[in-house]
Design a protein around this motif. Structure first.
Motif, PDB file in Angstrom:
ATOM      1  N   THR A  18      -0.896  -3.119   6.615  1.00 36.26           N
ATOM      2  CA  THR A  18      -2.295  -3.175   7.000  1.00 36.26           C
ATOM      3  C   THR A  18      -2.886  -4.499   6.521  1.00 36.26           C
ATOM      4  O   THR A  18      -2.440  -5.072   5.521  1.00 36.26           O
ATOM      5  CB  THR A  18      -3.089  -2.020   6.364  1.00 36.26           C
ATOM      6  N   VAL A  19      -3.906  -4.976   7.227  1.00 32.92           N
ATOM      7  CA  VAL A  19      -4.482  -6.255   6.822  1.00 32.92           C
ATOM      8  C   VAL A  19      -5.155  -6.150   5.462  1.00 32.92           C
ATOM      9  O   VAL A  19      -5.174  -7.114   4.685  1.00 32.92           O
ATOM     10  CB  VAL A  19      -5.468  -6.801   7.885  1.00 32.92           C
ATOM     11  N   THR A  20      -5.708  -4.975   5.150  1.00 31.23           N
ATOM     12  CA  THR A  20      -6.330  -4.807   3.834  1.00 31.23           C
ATOM     13  C   THR A  20      -5.319  -5.044   2.730  1.00 31.23           C
ATOM     14  O   THR A  20      -5.577  -5.771   1.763  1.00 31.23           O
ATOM     15  CB  THR A  20      -6.933  -3.404   3.703  1.00 31.23           C
ATOM     16  N   ARG A  21      -4.117  -4.478   2.878  1.00 33.24           N
ATOM     17  CA  ARG A  21      -3.100  -4.686   1.843  1.00 33.24           C
ATOM     18  C   ARG A  21      -2.596  -6.125   1.852  1.00 33.24           C
ATOM     19  O   ARG A  21      -2.423  -6.730   0.799  1.00 33.24           O
ATOM     20  CB  ARG A  21      -1.924  -3.729   2.059  1.00 33.24           C
ATOM     21  N   LEU A  22      -2.370  -6.669   3.043  1.00 33.07           N
ATOM     22  CA  LEU A  22      -1.835  -8.025   3.126  1.00 33.07           C
ATOM     23  C   LEU A  22      -2.762  -9.052   2.485  1.00 33.07           C
ATOM     24  O   LEU A  22      -2.305 -10.047   1.923  1.00 33.07           O
ATOM     25  CB  LEU A  22      -1.583  -8.405   4.589  1.00 33.07           C
ATOM     26  N   LEU A  23      -4.077  -8.812   2.579  1.00 35.43           N
ATOM     27  CA  LEU A  23      -5.039  -9.797   2.092  1.00 35.43           C
ATOM     28  C   LEU A  23      -5.551  -9.507   0.685  1.00 35.43           C
ATOM     29  O   LEU A  23      -6.253 -10.342   0.112  1.00 35.43           O
ATOM     30  CB  LEU A  23      -6.221  -9.886   3.058  1.00 35.43           C
ATOM     31  N   THR A  24      -5.206  -8.356   0.120  1.00 36.20           N
ATOM     32  CA  THR A  24      -5.738  -8.026  -1.208  1.00 36.20           C
ATOM     33  C   THR A  24      -4.665  -7.690  -2.234  1.00 36.20           C
ATOM     34  O   THR A  24      -4.949  -7.704  -3.430  1.00 36.20           O
ATOM     35  CB  THR A  24      -6.713  -6.839  -1.129  1.00 36.20           C
ATOM     36  N   ASP A  25      -3.445  -7.399  -1.805  1.00 40.07           N
ATOM     37  CA  ASP A  25      -2.379  -7.017  -2.728  1.00 40.07           C
ATOM     38  C   ASP A  25      -1.471  -8.214  -2.987  1.00 40.07           C
ATOM     39  O   ASP A  25      -0.802  -8.695  -2.067  1.00 40.07           O
ATOM     40  CB  ASP A  25      -1.567  -5.857  -2.117  1.00 40.07           C
ATOM     41  N   PRO A  26      -1.427  -8.727  -4.219  1.00 35.44           N
ATOM     42  CA  PRO A  26      -0.565  -9.883  -4.509  1.00 35.44           C
ATOM     43  C   PRO A  26       0.913  -9.609  -4.246  1.00 35.44           C
ATOM     44  O   PRO A  26       1.692 -10.539  -4.062  1.00 35.44           O
ATOM     45  CB  PRO A  26      -0.806 -10.141  -6.003  1.00 35.44           C
ATOM     46  N   GLY A  27       1.310  -8.349  -4.191  1.00 35.15           N
ATOM     47  CA  GLY A  27       2.708  -8.013  -3.947  1.00 35.15           C
ATOM     48  C   GLY A  27       3.066  -7.858  -2.482  1.00 35.15           C
ATOM     49  O   GLY A  27       4.231  -7.575  -2.149  1.00 35.15           O
ATOM     50  N   ALA A  28       2.095  -8.059  -1.592  1.00 40.67           N
ATOM     51  CA  ALA A  28       2.362  -7.917  -0.152  1.00 40.67           C
ATOM     52  C   ALA A  28       3.200  -9.085   0.348  1.00 40.67           C
ATOM     53  O   ALA A  28       3.323 -10.121  -0.307  1.00 40.67           O
ATOM     54  CB  ALA A  28       1.042  -7.848   0.611  1.00 40.67           C
ATOM     55  N   LEU A  29       3.793  -8.905   1.541  1.00 46.58           N
ATOM     56  CA  LEU A  29       4.615  -9.964   2.124  1.00 46.58           C
ATOM     57  C   LEU A  29       3.809 -11.239   2.331  1.00 46.58           C
ATOM     58  O   LEU A  29       2.628 -11.194   2.679  1.00 46.58           O
ATOM     59  CB  LEU A  29       5.184  -9.512   3.473  1.00 46.58           C
ATOM     60  N   GLY A  30       4.479 -12.389   2.149  1.00 47.37           N
ATOM     61  CA  GLY A  30       3.843 -13.674   2.396  1.00 47.37           C
ATOM     62  C   GLY A  30       3.886 -14.034   3.866  1.00 47.37           C
ATOM     63  O   GLY A  30       4.575 -13.393   4.666  1.00 47.37           O
ATOM     64  N   PRO A  31       3.170 -15.094   4.264  1.00 53.01           N
ATOM     65  CA  PRO A  31       3.051 -15.448   5.684  1.00 53.01           C
ATOM     66  C   PRO A  31       4.383 -15.721   6.378  1.00 53.01           C
ATOM     67  O   PRO A  31       4.605 -15.238   7.491  1.00 53.01           O
ATOM     68  CB  PRO A  31       2.172 -16.709   5.651  1.00 53.01           C
TER      69      PRO A  31
END
Length: 299
Positions: A18-31
């Motif tokens: 989700t975009v919320t996780r991608l943009l707020t979770d430091p552990g989310a996948l990078g670009p």
């Protein structure tokens, strides 16, 4: 910001990307990893970040510009920030585009396409492409006096990359899902235009300016076309900035997360004021302090 991200997430079935996780979770996948594994999530996250930041600057901080201009696919975010479309509608446009782009070869395929950024003026790049016979590679963006982006087949881009690097010119391969701003995407553009004809559109609360047309857009037909210009039309960012400056606009706010466009604006208009309120990791008070320069200015 949270409301904007949640609204965009609601358009797509809930996944770990989700975009919320991608943009707020430091552990989310990078670009880079996301572009390969889930390109739609990459597109939506890029769009969501720009819309959320632009909306905060407009409303929470009462920053009202004279015009809003996007860059490339950022035109869709500009439409949402100007309230010509809702954030959800922009996400649906990107989802429809994702389906259409599914017919293209993978960027890693031998017959795929891509993009390069060259530290050269657009006139020199155009001449170089003609002299070298790279007939299927085109100037995709005239970004600044010393930055031109080209789009074309990977085979031709490889030749151009080695050629300019040997000559000592800085050249960067851009992470891109396709060779955007290229006539070969005309069938995709036609399909997207058909979808855009069904989209609900409102009169923008702030006028929009097109960096592909280097001029303002007024009619609903022009606004619909704006959302698809990144597929086939080159970006005339440098010409757009100079035109806006001639119109009396001498303050430019890079409203997206970070400061991606600010160096291009400064290189093109050295005497203009360029503000990047969201560069780094600023708190709200620092953002407000950076925006103090906007008082009484044409933004």
């Amino acid at each position: 910001m949270a409301r904007t991200l949640a609204a965009i997430d609601a358009v797509r079935p809930s996944t770990e990307h989700t975009v919320t996780r991608l943009l707020t979770d430091p552990g989310a996948l990078g670009p880079d990893e996301l572009l390969t594994s889930d390109p739609l999530a990459f597109d939506l996250a890029t769009y969501a970040g720009a819309v959320a930041c632009g909306t905060v600057l407009r409303h929470s901080l009462r920053c009202r510009p004279q015009l809003i201009m996007g860059h490339s696919v950022g035109d869709i975010a500009a439409l949402a920030v100007a309230e010509a479309i809702t954030p959800e509608t922009g996400a649906r446009i990107l989802s429809a585009r994702h389906v259409l782009l599914g017919s293209l070869p993978s960027p890693a395929a031998s017959d795929g396409a891509g993009m390069l950024a060259l530290a050269l003026p657009v006139a020199e790049v155009t001449g170089l492409l003609t002299v070298t016979g790279l007939l299927h590679t085109h100037a995709a963006a005239d970004n600044a006096p010393q930055q031109t982006v080209v789009s074309g087949p990977l085979r031709e881009l490889g030749i151009l990359y080695e050629l300019v690097r040997t000559a000592g010119v800085r050249c960067t391969r851009l992470a891109s899902r396709a060779g955007y701003h290229h006539p070969q995407l005309t069938p995709i553009a036609e399909g997207l235009h058909t979808f855009l004809s069904t989209v609900d559109l409102q009169t923008p609360t702030i006028p929009l300016y097109s960096s592909t047309l280097a001029g303002p857009v007024h009619t609903h037909a022009q606004l619909r076309e704006l959302a698809g210009h990144h597929l086939t039309r080159p970006v005339m960012f440098q010409a757009s900035l100079r035109d806006l400056y001639r119109r009396g606009i001498d303050v430019f706010v890079d409203a997206g997360p970070g400061a991606l466009l600010s160096p291009l604006i400064r290189a093109t208009l050295p005497t203009a004021t360029v503000i990047s309120p969201l560069r780094g990791h600023p708190g709200l008070h620092l953002v407000e302090r950076r925006l103090q320069a906007l008082k009484g200015r044409s933004v």
